[in-house]
Write an enzyme that holds these catalytic residues in place. Structure first.
Site, PDB file in Angstrom:
ATOM      1  N   ASP A  38      14.488  24.681 -14.305  1.00  0.00           N
ATOM      2  CA  ASP A  38      13.642  24.791 -13.434  1.00  0.00           C
ATOM      3  C   ASP A  38      14.371  24.001 -12.109  1.00  0.00           C
ATOM      4  O   ASP A  38      14.443  24.749 -10.993  1.00  0.00           O
ATOM      5  CB  ASP A  38      12.309  24.189 -13.525  1.00  0.00           C
ATOM      6  CG  ASP A  38      11.274  24.320 -12.484  1.00  0.00           C
ATOM      7  OD1 ASP A  38      11.441  25.163 -11.723  1.00  0.00           O
ATOM      8  OD2 ASP A  38      10.100  23.890 -12.675  1.00  0.00           O
ATOM      9  N   SER A 121      10.226  26.338 -22.846  1.00  0.00           N
ATOM     10  CA  SER A 121       9.477  25.164 -23.573  1.00  0.00           C
ATOM     11  C   SER A 121      10.552  24.383 -24.632  1.00  0.00           C
ATOM     12  O   SER A 121       9.955  23.490 -25.155  1.00  0.00           O
ATOM     13  CB  SER A 121       8.276  25.773 -24.460  1.00  0.00           C
ATOM     14  OG  SER A 121       7.172  25.978 -23.557  1.00  0.00           O
TER      15      SER A 121
HETATM   16  N1  AR6 Z   1      20.438  27.944 -17.945  1.00  0.00           N
HETATM   17  C1  AR6 Z   1      19.968  28.341 -19.107  1.00  0.00           C
HETATM   18  N2  AR6 Z   1      19.372  27.558 -19.877  1.00  0.00           N
HETATM   19  C2  AR6 Z   1      19.107  26.402 -19.522  1.00  0.00           C
HETATM   20  C3  AR6 Z   1      19.551  25.819 -18.119  1.00  0.00           C
HETATM   21  C4  AR6 Z   1      20.488  26.814 -17.367  1.00  0.00           C
HETATM   22  N3  AR6 Z   1      20.820  26.452 -16.077  1.00  0.00           N
HETATM   23  N4  AR6 Z   1      19.299  24.508 -18.134  1.00  0.00           N
HETATM   24  C5  AR6 Z   1      18.798  24.106 -18.987  1.00  0.00           C
HETATM   25  N5  AR6 Z   1      18.488  25.110 -19.880  1.00  0.00           N
HETATM   26  P1  AR6 Z   1      13.674  23.091 -19.838  1.00  0.00           P
HETATM   27  P2  AR6 Z   1      11.148  23.380 -20.795  1.00  0.00           P
HETATM   28  C6  AR6 Z   1      17.970  25.440 -21.271  1.00  0.00           C
HETATM   29  O1  AR6 Z   1      13.661  21.625 -20.299  1.00  0.00           O
HETATM   30  O2  AR6 Z   1      11.036  22.702 -22.229  1.00  0.00           O
HETATM   31  C7  AR6 Z   1      11.005  21.176 -16.188  1.00  0.00           C
HETATM   32  O3  AR6 Z   1      10.895  19.860 -15.478  1.00  0.00           O
HETATM   33  C8  AR6 Z   1      17.578  24.057 -22.115  1.00  0.00           C
HETATM   34  O4  AR6 Z   1      18.750  23.787 -22.621  1.00  0.00           O
HETATM   35  O5  AR6 Z   1      14.418  23.394 -18.848  1.00  0.00           O
HETATM   36  O6  AR6 Z   1      10.176  24.676 -20.713  1.00  0.00           O
HETATM   37  C9  AR6 Z   1       9.887  22.094 -15.742  1.00  0.00           C
HETATM   38  O7  AR6 Z   1       9.432  21.727 -14.312  1.00  0.00           O
HETATM   39  C10 AR6 Z   1      16.401  24.558 -22.874  1.00  0.00           C
HETATM   40  O8  AR6 Z   1      16.889  25.238 -24.128  1.00  0.00           O
HETATM   41  O9  AR6 Z   1      12.352  23.743 -19.733  1.00  0.00           O
HETATM   42  C11 AR6 Z   1       8.604  21.627 -16.662  1.00  0.00           C
HETATM   43  O10 AR6 Z   1       8.132  20.457 -16.372  1.00  0.00           O
HETATM   44  C12 AR6 Z   1      15.638  25.507 -21.944  1.00  0.00           C
HETATM   45  O11 AR6 Z   1      16.570  25.725 -20.952  1.00  0.00           O
HETATM   46  C13 AR6 Z   1       9.603  21.250 -17.913  1.00  0.00           C
HETATM   47  O12 AR6 Z   1      10.740  20.988 -17.651  1.00  0.00           O
HETATM   48  C14 AR6 Z   1      14.375  24.809 -21.684  1.00  0.00           C
HETATM   49  O13 AR6 Z   1      14.587  23.653 -21.219  1.00  0.00           O
HETATM   50  C15 AR6 Z   1       9.562  22.491 -18.820  1.00  0.00           C
HETATM   51  O14 AR6 Z   1      10.253  22.280 -20.064  1.00  0.00           O
END
Ligand code: AR6
Length: 176
Positions: A38, A121
């Site tokens: 995000d 997630s």
């Molecule tokens: N490109 C692709 N995947 C990514 C990237 C990227 N640039 N960066 C991280 N990931 P997360 P959630 C992966 O934590 O668990 C935020 O604060 C990461 O390795 O981004 O749904 C939001 O505002 C993981 O596998 O999202 C919410 O509050 C995946 O993306 C909360 O985090 C999801 O990790 C959402 O948590």
């Protein structure tokens, strides 16, 4: 040709770099940005994104809302709000499935030919990666089997072990 005719792809890398019709964001209910993917999406899209997000009045868990992509190579961003993992007894699987379905429905309604998903997630929200992968790939397989749009669904994994899980899950549904 494989069962899905190459319509489901697994890619390793940064989702903000993908020149696709829509990328999906793993957002929170405020839609005002955060950490993880995000934060990366908001940084890459620029401040205009938060301005549009403020107009959307948030988003429920299991739902998704669309904005423009601004400075991203992607035309649209579909902001999906996944569940926080609480042990599996709080409807997390249904809510995660709903994120994928709603995002694909929105992509189809906007005639997006290619849509890319992160592993919703599975980071800050702590959903177990294996279970989340089964849901993501299962929903995508069903959806592309029933709809001609999106033509291609990309699972954009941030690391190679996650990509490996996705490849195994795609191979498993190919064999069904
Ligand atoms: N490109 C692709 N995947 C990514 C990237 C990227 N640039 N960066 C991280 N990931 P997360 P959630 C992966 O934590 O668990 C935020 O604060 C990461 O390795 O981004 O749904 C939001 O505002 C993981 O596998 O999202 C919410 O509050 C995946 O993306 C909360 O985090 C999801 O990790 C959402 O948590």
């Amino acid at each position: 040709m494989s069962k899905f005719g190459e319509r489901i792809h697994v890619h390793t890398g940064d989702i903000t770099r993908l020149a696709v019709d829509a990328i999906v964001n793993a957002a929170n209910s405020s839609l005002l940005g955060g950490g993880g993917v995000d934060g990366a999406i908001h940084r890459a899209a620029g401040p205009e994104l938060e301005f549009e997000c403020r107009m959307l009045n948030g988003c429920k868990v299991g739902e998704a809302k669309l904005t423009k992509g601004y400075h991203l190579p992607a035309r649209y961003i579909i902001h999906a709000v996944g569940p926080v993992w609480q042990g599996g007894g709080k409807g997390e699987a249904g809510l995660l499935a709903s994120c994928y379905i709603r995002s694909l429905e929105i992509a189809a309604a906007r005639d997006c030919r290619t849509v890319a998903f992160p592993a919703i997630s599975t980071g800050i929200y702590r959903y177990p990666k294996n279970e989340a992968t089964q849901i993501a790939v299962g929903i995508a397989g069903t959806f592309v089997g029933q709809n001609s749009t999106p033509e291609t669904v990309i699972f954009c994994c941030f690391d190679e072990p996650t990509a490996q899980l996705y490849r195994q899950a795609v191979a498993a549904i190919e064999g069904c």
